[in-house]
Write an enzyme that holds these catalytic residues in place. Structure first.
Site, PDB file in Angstrom:
ATOM      1  CG  HIS A 151      34.631-112.264 -15.658  1.00 43.39           C
ATOM      2  ND1 HIS A 151      34.887-113.350 -16.466  1.00 43.39           N
ATOM      3  CD2 HIS A 151      33.600-111.604 -16.241  1.00 43.39           C
ATOM      4  CE1 HIS A 151      34.073-113.328 -17.506  1.00 43.39           C
ATOM      5  NE2 HIS A 151      33.275-112.278 -17.386  1.00 43.39           N
ATOM      6  CE  LYS A 196      33.230 -79.850  -2.564  1.00 47.34           C
ATOM      7  NZ  LYS A 196      32.446 -81.041  -2.900  1.00 47.34           N
ATOM      8  CD  GLU A 206      33.484 -89.288  -1.331  1.00 49.93           C
ATOM      9  OE1 GLU A 206      34.264 -88.352  -1.455  1.00 49.93           O
ATOM     10  OE2 GLU A 206      32.446 -89.381  -2.022  1.00 49.93           O
ATOM     11  CG  ASN A 259      47.292 -75.562  -0.433  1.00 53.58           C
ATOM     12  OD1 ASN A 259      47.438 -76.776  -0.321  1.00 53.58           O
ATOM     13  ND2 ASN A 259      46.336 -75.001  -1.163  1.00 53.58           N
ATOM     14  N   GLY A 260      50.439 -77.208  -0.383  1.00 56.90           N
ATOM     15  CA  GLY A 260      51.230 -77.824  -1.447  1.00 56.90           C
ATOM     16  C   GLY A 260      52.195 -78.832  -0.849  1.00 56.90           C
ATOM     17  CE  LYS A 304      29.795 -89.130  -3.654  1.00 57.72           C
ATOM     18  NZ  LYS A 304      30.318 -88.190  -4.574  1.00 57.72           N
TER      19      LYS A 304
HETATM   20  C1  F6R Z   1      33.893 -87.460  -4.295  1.00 55.68           C
HETATM   21  C2  F6R Z   1      34.609 -86.244  -4.592  1.00 55.68           C
HETATM   22  C3  F6R Z   1      35.926 -86.341  -5.259  1.00 55.68           C
HETATM   23  C4  F6R Z   1      36.053 -85.283  -6.356  1.00 55.68           C
HETATM   24  C5  F6R Z   1      37.487 -85.266  -6.903  1.00 55.68           C
HETATM   25  C6  F6R Z   1      37.652 -84.255  -8.012  1.00 55.68           C
HETATM   26  O1  F6R Z   1      32.679 -87.212  -3.662  1.00 55.68           O
HETATM   27  O2  F6R Z   1      34.160 -85.165  -4.289  1.00 55.68           O
HETATM   28  O3  F6R Z   1      36.169 -87.612  -5.769  1.00 55.68           O
HETATM   29  O4  F6R Z   1      35.136 -85.560  -7.354  1.00 55.68           O
HETATM   30  O5  F6R Z   1      38.366 -84.970  -5.862  1.00 55.68           O
HETATM   31  O6  F6R Z   1      37.406 -82.968  -7.548  1.00 55.68           O
HETATM   32  P1  F6R Z   1      37.132 -81.785  -8.545  1.00 55.68           P
HETATM   33  O7  F6R Z   1      35.821 -82.067  -9.212  1.00 55.68           O
HETATM   34  O8  F6R Z   1      37.069 -80.564  -7.682  1.00 55.68           O
HETATM   35  O9  F6R Z   1      38.247 -81.759  -9.535  1.00 55.68           O
END
Ligand code: F6R
Length: 606
Positions: free
Chosen positions: A502, A601, A486, A97-98, A483
């Protein structure tokens, strides 16, 4: 972003790997793979596809294995690009991962020595590099290879010469070990380990560990031996279930009342005289003398941060700025002495937010966090902070965590106003009285779900949409648009209402609806002037307003009402219809709202 699970011990590894991948799937879901007793299985698609494919394995009795669910960075989602990757002999397997940033030059060097590659990934380069330096000691080969790479990694490596040993390492991407009597577990996220153990070892950057069924030893990349300090974590993981809801997103939106309750529980002092934030007590002296605050966050969390800035400047008079993590970390910033940096993050693992906190720390600034995931990297890296206690958020689009971030930011505002003595006790009490009512008021908003669903049905075929709002509701316009993008793939934009004329108003017309966020507050009439401008361009309007706005139905037939509260808290209630609208339109369009395309996520790459 990318989930990793590994196990070595006395039980069969396959069920552990599959359950781990299922728990981590929210981190990436374009392809998945595993290595078990030397057998490799890789599939494009969800973990379920990989799980089905394991039925064809000839031997599933191995007690050591490693697995990965991918969110593509280098190379498309194909079987060849899926992890685990192998060295030139095929005897060393690796999940990662990375991002390995110098992969091109490393690959060219290896190719010049006759090593052939089968994938387009940076990870295969690391696997080949380890194999290239392997002379029978996997730990030594991993350390040598890691000394040559630039970038970020959380890795698990296996070799068939020592089939019950795993070598793991971390730099920038989380790796946590789970210790049990039946063996050693490793994952990119404690979530995958908590069904087995609460005895965890969080690897620090630059650490490498060797795991066998009965032991683990942690060393630095340079070879110094570390203790690998074991921690007994106190948090419980609720096994995330949909509990009768069609999707996690729906369940998480409907959790709003308990999320608000959990954010404020035990934090409001008797008689609404002030707030208590235990996590900040140790740094209260430094917070009291803060000269300026920079809120660092990404995506939805950054929009929450923008509302936090409004709260802190309006009610506490603390100069506050908001920075996107991926920009802040590469910019020269001019923080006055006594300044602080606050990370707002659900996962606590977002790579850019984490790097920003490290930078702020290096610059001697006070670092604070508003974090949901207990024990996450940012929770551990910041000097002090406040947990959201929103519980695991499984749906990829953030809903309940965003709501909770706004709530905790309002608590933080009250706390800072209290210790700086810039917010009068009577003003604190007024805000706190409304804050305490929010869980019940959220229930009221959720009762209008069927009405919001009907509006979603009416608008589900739109291909463009604009969100507008002023002051407290400008950041919510950005969040509403994000939202919707997405979960529905509809092109949406969020604008401060006064900014439309504008330029962006040129887009409007009968096929371009506008969602106006306009509670009856001090900027209502200004926003309404902008709504009239929108209507004059024949854009249909959905109006989200407060229940004391009795003339709302004269403006548009599509009105959603929320209870009226203190202006600073109003966005918390206005958020809920935005989330429901995005959810219902996504479902009406037949989409997988829990796992939208191209997303993951936890964004652990920059
Ligand atoms: C949108 C969403 C992302 C997170 C962003 C930050 O629905 O989930 O925009 O808000 O990736 O993630 P965190 O809060 O885990 O740092």
């Amino acid at each position: 972003m990318c989930g990793i699970i590994g196990y070595t011990g006395s039980r069969e590894a396959l069920p552990v790997l599959i359950a781990g991948l299922e728990a981590l799937e929210y981190r990436g879901y374009d392809s998945a793979g595993l290595s078990l007793g030397g057998q490799l299985v890789k599939k494009v698609g969800k973990v379920a596809v990989l799980k089905a494919a394991t039925a064809e394995l000839t031997d599933t009795t191995a007690t050591t294995g490693l697995a990965h669910t991918r969110w593509a960075t280098h190379g498309e989602p194909t079987e060849a690009n899926a992890h685990p990757h192998t060295d030139a002999t095929g005897h060393i397997h690796l999940v990662h991962n990375g991002i390995i940033e110098n992969w091109r030059e490393l690959r060219a060097g290896l190719e010049a020595q006759g090593i052939a590659f089968y994938s387009a990934t940076d990870t295969e380069v690391l696997a080949k590099l380890i194999g290239h330096h392997y002379t029978g000691d996997l730990l030594a080969a991993v350390r040598t290879a890691l000394a040559l790479v630039r970038g970020a990694y959380g890795i698990v490596v296996w070799s068939n010469d020592a089939p019950d040993t795993l070598v793991v390492a971390r730099l920038g991407s989380p790796i946590v070990l789970g210790i049990t009597d039946d063996g050693r577990y490793v994952a990119s996220d404690p979530t995958a380990l908590l069904p087995y153990t609460k005895r965890l070892v969080f690897l620090a950057d630059g650490e490498v560990a060797t795991l066998t069924p009965t032991h683990h030893q942690v060393v630095s990349v340079q070879g110094d031996i570390y203790s690998g300090k074991e921690e007994e974590v106190s948090f419980d993981i609720e096994v995330a279930k949909k509990e009768g809801y069609a999707h996690f997103m729906e369940k998480e939106i409907f959790e709003a009342p308990s999320v608000l309750e959990n954010a404020i529980r035990g934090r409001i002092l008797p008689d609404h005289s002030g707030v208590k934030l235990g996590g900040l007590e140790a740094v209260a002296g430094e917070v009291a003398t803060l000269s300026q605050l920079t809120i660092v966050a990404c995506g939805s969390a950054s929009f929450a941060g923008q509302l936090g800035r409004l709260m802190l400047e309006e009610y506490v008079g603390l100069p506050t700025t908001v920075e996107i993590g991926s920009e802040y970390r590469y910019r020269r910033t001019l923080a006055p002495s006594g300044a602080g940096v606050l990370a707002v993050t659900q996962s606590g693992e977002t790579a850019d937010t984490l790097a920003s906190i490290k930078l702020a720390k290096d610059n001697g600034l006070l670092t604070l966090g508003i974090v949901n995931v207990v024990g996450s990297s940012i929770a551990r890296e910041t000097a002090a902070g406040v947990y959201n206690h929103a519980g695991p958020e499984v749906a990829v689009a953030s809903t309940k965590a965003f709501l909770s971030q706004l709530t905790v930011l309002s608590l933080l505002t009250l706390f800072i106003g209290q210790i700086k003595d810039t917010l009068k006790p009577e003003d604190r009490a007024t805000i706190l009285r409304d804050l305490a009512r929010l869980p019940d008021l959220a229930k009221t908003v959720l009762e209008s779900a069927s009405h919001i669903k009907a509006i979603a049905e009416k608008y589900k075929a739109m291909e463009n949409c604009m969100y507008i709002g002023r002051k407290w509701h400008a950041p919510l316009a950005y969040e509403g648009a994000l939202k919707l993008k997405e979960t529905t793939y509809i092109h949406a934009e969020g604008y401060p209402a006064g900014e439309l004329k504008h330029g962006s108003i040129a887009l409007l017309g009968p096929d371009f609806p506008v969602i106006a966020l306009a509670p009856l507050d001090e900027v209502y009439e200004k926003t309404m002037s902008n709504v009239e401008e929108v209507k004059a361009r024949r854009s249909p309007v959905i109006l989200i307003t407060t229940d004391d706005n009795h003339g709302a139905s004269e403006i548009t037939p599509d009105v959603i009402e929320v209870p009226k509260v203190h202006p600073m808290l109003q966005p918390i209630l206005t958020t809920i219809p935005l989330q429901l609208l995005a959810y219902y339109i996504g479902v009406a369009r037949g989409l997988n709202v829990d796992q939208p395309r191209n997303l993951a996520k936890s964004v652990t790459v920059e």
